[in-house]
Write a protein that holds these residues in place. Structure first.
Motif, PDB file in Angstrom:
ATOM      1  N   UNK A 141       0.787  -1.193   0.000  1.00  0.00           N
ATOM      2  CA  UNK A 141       0.021  -0.104  -0.015  1.00  0.00           C
ATOM      3  C   UNK A 141       0.995   1.211  -0.041  1.00  0.00           C
ATOM      4  N   UNK A 142       2.001   1.228   0.770  1.00  0.00           N
ATOM      5  CA  UNK A 142       2.802   2.278   0.596  1.00  0.00           C
ATOM      6  C   UNK A 142       3.737   2.305  -0.517  1.00  0.00           C
ATOM      7  N   UNK A 143       4.447   1.397  -0.893  1.00  0.00           N
ATOM      8  CA  UNK A 143       5.334   1.285  -2.088  1.00  0.00           C
ATOM      9  C   UNK A 143       4.498   1.276  -3.443  1.00  0.00           C
ATOM     10  N   UNK A 144       3.346   1.046  -3.571  1.00  0.00           N
ATOM     11  CA  UNK A 144       2.481   0.970  -4.796  1.00  0.00           C
ATOM     12  C   UNK A 144       2.293  -0.533  -5.036  1.00  0.00           C
ATOM     13  N   UNK A 145       1.076  -1.070  -5.099  1.00  0.00           N
ATOM     14  CA  UNK A 145       0.620  -2.389  -5.518  1.00  0.00           C
ATOM     15  C   UNK A 145       0.951  -2.634  -7.017  1.00  0.00           C
ATOM     16  N   UNK A 146       0.719  -1.705  -7.693  1.00  0.00           N
ATOM     17  CA  UNK A 146       1.139  -1.888  -9.173  1.00  0.00           C
ATOM     18  C   UNK A 146       2.535  -2.126  -9.446  1.00  0.00           C
ATOM     19  N   UNK A 147       3.427  -2.080  -8.434  1.00  0.00           N
ATOM     20  CA  UNK A 147       4.923  -2.483  -8.752  1.00  0.00           C
ATOM     21  C   UNK A 147       5.155  -3.554  -8.298  1.00  0.00           C
ATOM     22  N   UNK A 148       4.319  -4.403  -7.653  1.00  0.00           N
ATOM     23  CA  UNK A 148       4.611  -5.798  -7.416  1.00  0.00           C
ATOM     24  C   UNK A 148       4.480  -6.748  -8.495  1.00  0.00           C
ATOM     25  N   UNK A 149       5.761  -7.626  -8.516  1.00  0.00           N
ATOM     26  CA  UNK A 149       5.862  -8.433  -9.725  1.00  0.00           C
ATOM     27  C   UNK A 149       5.151  -9.706  -9.281  1.00  0.00           C
ATOM     28  N   UNK A 150       3.933 -10.194  -9.794  1.00  0.00           N
ATOM     29  CA  UNK A 150       3.474 -11.233  -9.501  1.00  0.00           C
ATOM     30  C   UNK A 150       3.985 -12.594 -10.117  1.00  0.00           C
ATOM     31  N   UNK A 151       3.995 -13.673  -9.201  1.00  0.00           N
ATOM     32  CA  UNK A 151       4.669 -14.871  -9.707  1.00  0.00           C
ATOM     33  C   UNK A 151       6.048 -15.156  -9.306  1.00  0.00           C
ATOM     34  N   UNK A 152       6.507 -14.255  -8.285  1.00  0.00           N
ATOM     35  CA  UNK A 152       7.966 -14.312  -8.077  1.00  0.00           C
ATOM     36  C   UNK A 152       7.819 -14.789  -6.511  1.00  0.00           C
ATOM     37  N   UNK A 153       9.001 -15.130  -6.178  1.00  0.00           N
ATOM     38  CA  UNK A 153       9.013 -15.777  -4.635  1.00  0.00           C
ATOM     39  C   UNK A 153       9.201 -14.873  -3.571  1.00  0.00           C
ATOM     40  N   UNK A 154       8.380 -14.681  -2.452  1.00  0.00           N
ATOM     41  CA  UNK A 154       8.571 -13.596  -1.470  1.00  0.00           C
ATOM     42  C   UNK A 154       9.916 -13.860  -0.813  1.00  0.00           C
ATOM     43  N   UNK A 155      10.357 -15.195  -0.725  1.00  0.00           N
ATOM     44  CA  UNK A 155      11.652 -15.511   0.195  1.00  0.00           C
ATOM     45  C   UNK A 155      12.654 -16.041  -0.525  1.00  0.00           C
ATOM     46  N   UNK A 156      13.992 -15.864  -0.055  1.00  0.00           N
ATOM     47  CA  UNK A 156      15.180 -16.574  -0.682  1.00  0.00           C
ATOM     48  C   UNK A 156      15.288 -17.738  -0.591  1.00  0.00           C
ATOM     49  N   UNK A 157      14.731 -18.333  -1.535  1.00  0.00           N
ATOM     50  CA  UNK A 157      14.872 -19.981  -1.756  1.00  0.00           C
ATOM     51  C   UNK A 157      16.068 -20.616  -1.935  1.00  0.00           C
ATOM     52  N   UNK A 158      16.580 -21.514  -1.314  1.00  0.00           N
ATOM     53  CA  UNK A 158      17.958 -22.222  -1.400  1.00  0.00           C
ATOM     54  C   UNK A 158      18.221 -22.611  -2.799  1.00  0.00           C
ATOM     55  N   UNK A 159      17.035 -23.059  -3.366  1.00  0.00           N
ATOM     56  CA  UNK A 159      17.607 -23.492  -4.768  1.00  0.00           C
ATOM     57  C   UNK A 159      18.021 -22.352  -5.932  1.00  0.00           C
ATOM     58  N   UNK A 160      17.652 -21.263  -5.527  1.00  0.00           N
ATOM     59  CA  UNK A 160      18.147 -20.112  -6.380  1.00  0.00           C
ATOM     60  C   UNK A 160      19.451 -19.601  -5.777  1.00  0.00           C
TER      61      UNK A 160
END
Length: 219
Positions: A159-178
């Motif tokens: 809400x502060x940063x701008x919802x339209x800036x969010x990239x959907x379909x990406x991981x929220x957390x740093x997955x160890x595979x990456x």
């Protein structure tokens, strides 16, 4: 090549094994309060799934933060201990770099994780592999630019940063595979020098404080 990677700088306790060509196994549990309990079993799980042992490892990689002090040190201390035990070198990789790499983005963007205290850890990237600025810690309103955003920190304060800036379909957390795949790329290219030592990236003092001397009581 056989790279064991893990990260405990966020609520995700995540471990993975990569052979330089592909991801062999990965385990992730979201639990911000049980890093110490969950990490070693997660490591054992991915080793068992891949059919290898600690003595087979070529490299050990831990997310180096930024992140809360208690969770972060679990992963880094484990990396150092495993390195001493196996003889495999241990490296650190910025946790935000793992978030960025997992996004797969080829355009400029910002990755952000939760820093608590109503702040975010963030860094800006030219693409999934190239960090331009950071890591830094700021209140969401002070994160610069209008670039696309990935990561749990961005989602928490959309809400502060701008919802339209969010990239959907990406991981929220740093997955160890990456994390493992990124480290394997550097190692395969002879870029071990690009990887840091497994040392924490602290951007502020820990919440805990050493108690001061007791107050004098007068009669």
């Amino acid at each position: 090549m056989l790279v064991l990677a893990f990260d405990t700088a966020t609520p995700a306790v995540t471990a993975a094994l990569h052979d330089g060509d592909r991801l062999l196994a990965e385990s992730t549990t979201i639990d911000a309060r049980r890093h110490g309990e969950l990490l070693v079993p997660s490591i054992q799980e991915v080793l068992r799934e891949a059919g290898v042992t600690l003595s087979d490892l070529t490299a050990i990689v831990a997310g180096s933060g930024p992140g809360p002090y208690t969770g972060l040190r679990v992963g880094l201390m484990t990396a150092q201990a495993l390195s001493s035990t196996t003889g495999a070198p241990a490296y650190g990789v910025c946790t935000l770099d793992a978030v960025a790499y997992a996004s797969g983005l080829t355009e400029p963007f910002i990755a952000a994780t939760d820093a608590r205290r109503k702040e975010v850890f963030w860094a800006s990237y030219a693409d999934m592999r190239t960090r331009l600025d950071g890591p830094s810690v700021d209140r969401p309103a002070d994160v610069p630019g209008e670039l696309p955003l990935v990561g749990a920190g961005a989602r928490m304060y959309a809400e502060i940063l701008g919802e339209k800036r969010l990239v959907e379909g990406t991981a929220d957390y740093p997955l160890a595979g990456a994390l493992a795949a990124l480290a394997a790329e550097h190692l395969a290219a002879g870029g071990a020098a690009v990887l840091t030592s497994p040392s924490p990236i602290y951007l502020r003092r820990p919440d805990a404080r050493v108690p001061g001397p007791p107050k004098k009581v007068t009669t």
